[in-house]
Design a protein around this motif. Sequence first.
Motif, PDB file in Angstrom:
ATOM      1  N   UNK B  37       0.834  -1.141   0.010  1.00 55.28           N
ATOM      2  CA  UNK B  37       0.011   0.017  -0.050  1.00 55.28           C
ATOM      3  C   UNK B  37       1.005   1.165   0.093  1.00 55.28           C
ATOM      4  N   UNK B  38       1.879   1.185   0.736  1.00 56.59           N
ATOM      5  CA  UNK B  38       2.716   2.411   0.876  1.00 56.59           C
ATOM      6  C   UNK B  38       3.416   2.802  -0.415  1.00 56.59           C
ATOM      7  N   UNK B 131       4.821  -3.033   4.207  1.00 54.80           N
ATOM      8  CA  UNK B 131       4.122  -3.209   5.471  1.00 54.80           C
ATOM      9  C   UNK B 131       4.219  -4.605   6.044  1.00 54.80           C
ATOM     10  N   UNK B 189       3.461   8.298   3.751  1.00 52.33           N
ATOM     11  CA  UNK B 189       1.919   8.403   3.217  1.00 52.33           C
ATOM     12  C   UNK B 189       1.647   9.693   3.386  1.00 52.33           C
TER      13      UNK B 189
END
Lengths: 324, 269
Positions: B37-38, B131, B189
């Motif tokens: 996600x990051x 993550x 983020x």
Amino acid sequence: MTRHISVVLLDDVTGALRGPDLELLTVARTLGPVRAVAFEAPSADALAALGTYGVADVVHLDVDGEPHLTGVAAAALAPVLTDARVLLARATFANKEVLARLAHLTGAGLLIDAARVGEHDGLVAGWKRVFAGSWDVDSVVTTELALLTVRPNAVRPVPADAPADPVVRAVALDAAAAEAAAGGVRLVSRTLHETSGSARPPLAEASVVVAGGRGTLGDFGPVEDLADALGAAIGATRDAVDEGWIDHDAQVGQTGVTITPHLYIGAGISGAPHHRGGMQASEVIVAVNSDPECPIFEICDFAVVGDLATVLPQAAAALRARTA
Amino acid sequence: MARRIVVVVKHVPNIHSARAFADGRTVRGAEDGSLNELDEHPVEEAVRILEGLDEAERAESEIVVITVGPAEAVDALRRAFQLGATTAIHVNDEALAGSDYAGTAKALAAAVRKVAADGPIDLVLAGMAALDGLGSVVPALLAAELGLPQLTNAGKLELDGATARVERVVDGATEVLEAPLPAVVSVNDHINRPRFPNFKLIMAARTKPVTTWTLADLGVDAAEVGEAGARTRVLSAEPRPERAPVEIHVDAGAGGEALVEFLVRRGLV
Ligand SMILES: Cc1cc2nc3c(=O)[nH]c(=O)nc-3n(C[C@H](O)[C@H](O)[C@H](O)COP(=O)(O)OP(=O)(O)OC[C@H]3O[C@@H](n4cnc5c(N)ncnc54)[C@H](O)[C@@H]3O)c2cc1C
Ligand SMILES: Nc1ncnc2c1ncn2[C@@H]1O[C@H](COP(=O)(O)O)[C@@H](O)[C@H]1O
């Protein structure tokens, strides 16, 4: 010369040594004779503590440059590791990268954010919790030198059986070497954040944390009240930070601070995986939430289904009544 | 000026799903993994940098995404296409299995060098952390391998001609750092909000070609990476033991007192 020294990078030696540094010294002692190193000259208080913890060999890394640059810090540290078996440093973002650079310079193996450190068949071993706290992984470093960042509260600090007489020596990195090690990076400015209400312990190293989320509806008063009754640090979810209810430094989770306190109390926090990843390795977990179905209850030791606005102040009052 | 930006992205197990380890390695199926996600943030940042150029410059510009990982890691590249990447490279070799940070960084560095051999690059972008393990060390190692300046954990990035300037908040301090390009920059983020891919990009991402490179293509010695080159070894990996069943107190006026009783019972106060 065989590698046998257990080197500890101390975080802050300008005042009295704080808990996490004492913990590192306690762990290091189990792995070999300890050498304590720091980027500042140690204060009298720090030296006294080092003596109590049995450390005779103290190095002041005297850098003619900017030790907050990762490359510079690594270059300064490398010379004090030639006889080292292990380097332990606190699990800060800066230290992870300094150790990564050292791994590149020295060929050493790297373990990031060990929650426990020990030995296995003569090799340095570290234990950590991954995947949002759902798995425990034990690893060993197979190279001659092991580099580890270690989480706060990995052990309880214990002074040595035999105190020592610390002797400080300086190991210098000259301006030309520091310039080269910076690798083109320039630190334009660095501003330390004010720790307002500094009576509270720093979040990353606190042994008790009280955290608040969206369920506070913007009023962190009850969270602060209970935190102060417990001598705890304050934490928060990203939602609470994004709402501007509390400072960014208080964010617990995968993109905030990872904490491993003895006691975590979460109030008005649902327990999203991103948040859990930063606190699930806490020893004891307590949650206060008005929703009996909230996910954080699945990882709790104790849960109160209720309104935090009344439960937290009542708990704080009960704690104060006990100690009064 | 036209820009050539490399973005390194990782395929990670979905943190919302169950995961497994076997023989000290993460086992994952395509269905329960995705682009870290990051790592959407560095792709988005690259897209924004290109959007800041005029049309002619943009036509000359390129966003090359690279991943090092097993077959299913290609999904991360497809996702990066959806987000706006123009070229994708998958470094996949059996000998890479069991790589530690150092091995991953070596393979990535070799791939970046190969991309740079085709034409100069301005920037290597990375996420702030994967993550799965939250190591946050691959960008620093990559910079060291490449001999490039390292600007990590950026919450803001400005390019001014041949200089990069970042602002970051780390360990309770705000820092501003500068370095000449090309540089390795990892972003967090806070730097941007990745957009939702539009239908056109989603469709196009399915069929865009992905280049696959092996260690031989990169000239990397298999002994230096993977299990053979790893400097750490996993002894055991186990799902965390179940906690004792949670004790639930439903507040009927004494919830706070019950909480304190629990703390007393556990010797915590
Ligand atoms: C890439 C990425 C990274 C992220 N990183 C992080 C991170 O590092 N840390 C983090 O925390 N989040 C992070 N998040 C966000 C995360 O996914 C969740 O959105 C967030 O943790 C939810 O915060 P919350 O629990 O405060 O809010 P909610 O999920 O809205 O939960 C609020 C809870 O409060 C309860 N409540 C309401 N009123 C009361 C009351 N009066 N008394 C008691 N309980 C009450 C509700 O029942 C509910 O369970 C990240 C997200 C992304 C996409
Ligand atoms: N196998 C990989 N392939 C490509 N990029 C990676 C890989 N591993 C890590 N990275 C990059 O490095 C960043 C930090 O990863 P880590 O150091 O593992 O937390 C990620 O956000 C990615 O940008």
